[in-house]
Design an enzyme around this catalytic site. Sequence first.
Site, PDB file in Angstrom:
ATOM      1  N   LYS A  88      23.619  47.148  57.472  1.00 50.92           N
ATOM      2  CA  LYS A  88      22.747  46.683  58.556  1.00 50.92           C
ATOM      3  C   LYS A  88      23.430  45.682  59.486  1.00 50.92           C
ATOM      4  CE  LYS A  88      18.095  47.548  56.865  1.00 50.92           C
ATOM      5  NZ  LYS A  88      18.302  48.127  55.512  1.00 50.92           N
ATOM      6  N   GLU A  90      11.561  42.504  63.674  1.00 45.58           N
ATOM      7  CA  GLU A  90      10.564  42.612  62.615  1.00 45.58           C
ATOM      8  C   GLU A  90      11.279  43.072  61.353  1.00 45.58           C
ATOM      9  OE1 GLU A  90      11.560  46.349  62.684  1.00 45.58           O
ATOM     10  OE2 GLU A  90      10.840  45.655  64.622  1.00 45.58           O
ATOM     11  N   SER A  92      25.628  52.436  50.937  1.00 46.73           N
ATOM     12  CA  SER A  92      25.134  51.634  52.073  1.00 46.73           C
ATOM     13  C   SER A  92      24.928  50.163  51.755  1.00 46.73           C
ATOM     14  CB  SER A  92      23.845  52.243  52.608  1.00 46.73           C
ATOM     15  OG  SER A  92      22.873  52.349  51.586  1.00 46.73           O
TER      16      SER A  92
HETATM   17  C1  LIG Z   1      17.795  49.293  55.041  1.00 46.71           C
HETATM   18  C2  LIG Z   1      18.679  50.005  54.106  1.00 46.71           C
HETATM   19  C3  LIG Z   1      18.733  51.422  54.074  1.00 46.71           C
HETATM   20  C4  LIG Z   1      17.832  52.297  54.891  1.00 46.71           C
HETATM   21  O1  LIG Z   1      17.987  52.200  56.269  1.00 46.71           O
HETATM   22  P1  LIG Z   1      18.694  53.350  57.122  1.00 46.71           P
HETATM   23  O2  LIG Z   1      18.369  52.993  58.523  1.00 46.71           O
HETATM   24  O3  LIG Z   1      18.106  54.658  56.700  1.00 46.71           O
HETATM   25  O4  LIG Z   1      20.138  53.296  56.819  1.00 46.71           O
HETATM   26  C5  LIG Z   1      19.647  52.028  53.226  1.00 46.71           C
HETATM   27  N1  LIG Z   1      20.453  51.309  52.431  1.00 46.71           N
HETATM   28  C6  LIG Z   1      20.424  49.964  52.409  1.00 46.71           C
HETATM   29  C7  LIG Z   1      21.350  49.231  51.489  1.00 46.71           C
HETATM   30  C8  LIG Z   1      19.534  49.262  53.244  1.00 46.71           C
HETATM   31  O5  LIG Z   1      19.506  47.916  53.221  1.00 46.71           O
END
Ligand SMILES: *Cc1c(COP(=O)(O)O)cnc(C)c1O
Length: 401
Positions: free
Chosen positions: A94, A116, A383
């Site tokens: 993010k 938000e 992610s």
């Molecule tokens: C917020 C988040 C997501 C989901 O958000 P996307 O916009 O679909 O990427 C996925 N993995 C992590 C670690 C997150 O913090």
Amino acid sequence: MAIKDRQLPNPGGYFGQFGGKFVPETLIPALNELEQAYAKASTDSGFQQQFQQLCREYIGRPTPLYPAQQLSAKIGGATILLKREDLAHTGAHKINNALGQGLLAKYMGKTRIIAETGAGQHGVAVATVCAMLSLDCIIYMGEEDIKRQSSNVLRIKLLGAEVRPVASGSRTLKDAITETIRDWVTNVHNTYYLLGSVVGPHPYPMIVRNFQSVIGQETKEQVMAMYHRLPDYLIACVGGGSNAIGLFHPFFNDKSVKLIGVEAAGQGLESNQHSASITAGKVGVLHGTKSHLLQDKHGQIMPTHSIAPGLDYPGVGPEHSYYADIGRATYVAVIDSQALEGFRLLCSTEGIIPALEPAHAIYYAAKLAADLPQEQLIVINLSGRGDKDLDIVAEAIGMES
Ligand SMILES: *Cc1c(COP(=O)(O)O)cnc(C)c1O
């Protein structure tokens, strides 16, 4: 990035029939101003250099592409590689988008950032970047979410941002979104609305995708350097869809590369307790964009569930709806207990504690890999890291935290 990669969306903000700008008249000038400023910034070499430099020096990019040999050996099939977004500053992807848009806000001369947040992860990323760029920061958050996510509320406050509790409606993310838009309309002269995923009205899905595309660009270079060829599969979890599109988009024209998005099937697709917008939803309009949504037969948005806080959203980015429509990507769904299996598998084989969101992708990739030969290359977008989810995991598996 090649020019042709940038052809989507069209000038109206559409990816095929998806996307667009479904907003009240009062928001159109603000969106137009953003679109023009972004167009200028994206061809300004000074702006691009600043983004790249901070990606390197602040976020810690490029993040590694790690060949997960122990995981691959345990499964006994294809070769699995992990794109380590969990090693980025603040522990997830993010921050790439928060940094890019924070710089864009400064470029536009805005001094006040609003955002938000539901689970609080986006709020933390925005507050982080605002501290570093000396921008005022206000995070709208539903009162229910404030109670559930107290450690992220503390982080946001420590980073110098204000948390504004939202007491209307269900006191969760969708009410926080309404309040943020209200603030933006009133204060647009000095205020920038920093959206957290590839959702919302045009140009947000395009802007967020382009900042997150650093993930896919690096992955392509790293795989080419290591294996002298493209990967066979890219697999990523899909909430709003930003980490997935960031990985997928730079490979859009590489037709040999199969793209798989993994949604949250929660307690099962029949249970009405899930967040699988593409797999189980219908096309409609939510938060300014046309895409797949979870709605009942009267068009009411349905309550959602996922064990992963970041996947718990009733919509999805319009570019994913388009990829699904044209068959460029495949979307599947994984239930909570399977995600926990993926979580434990990565912990025990590689010594990496993943976030529950990418644990969905790990589970699916492991199943897929088992039936493929070793020469096949699968990249999973890891992610984020799992520290934020330890309480949820402890409760789910009945272990003392
Ligand atoms: C917020 C988040 C997501 C989901 O958000 P996307 O916009 O679909 O990427 C996925 N993995 C992590 C670690 C997150 O913090």
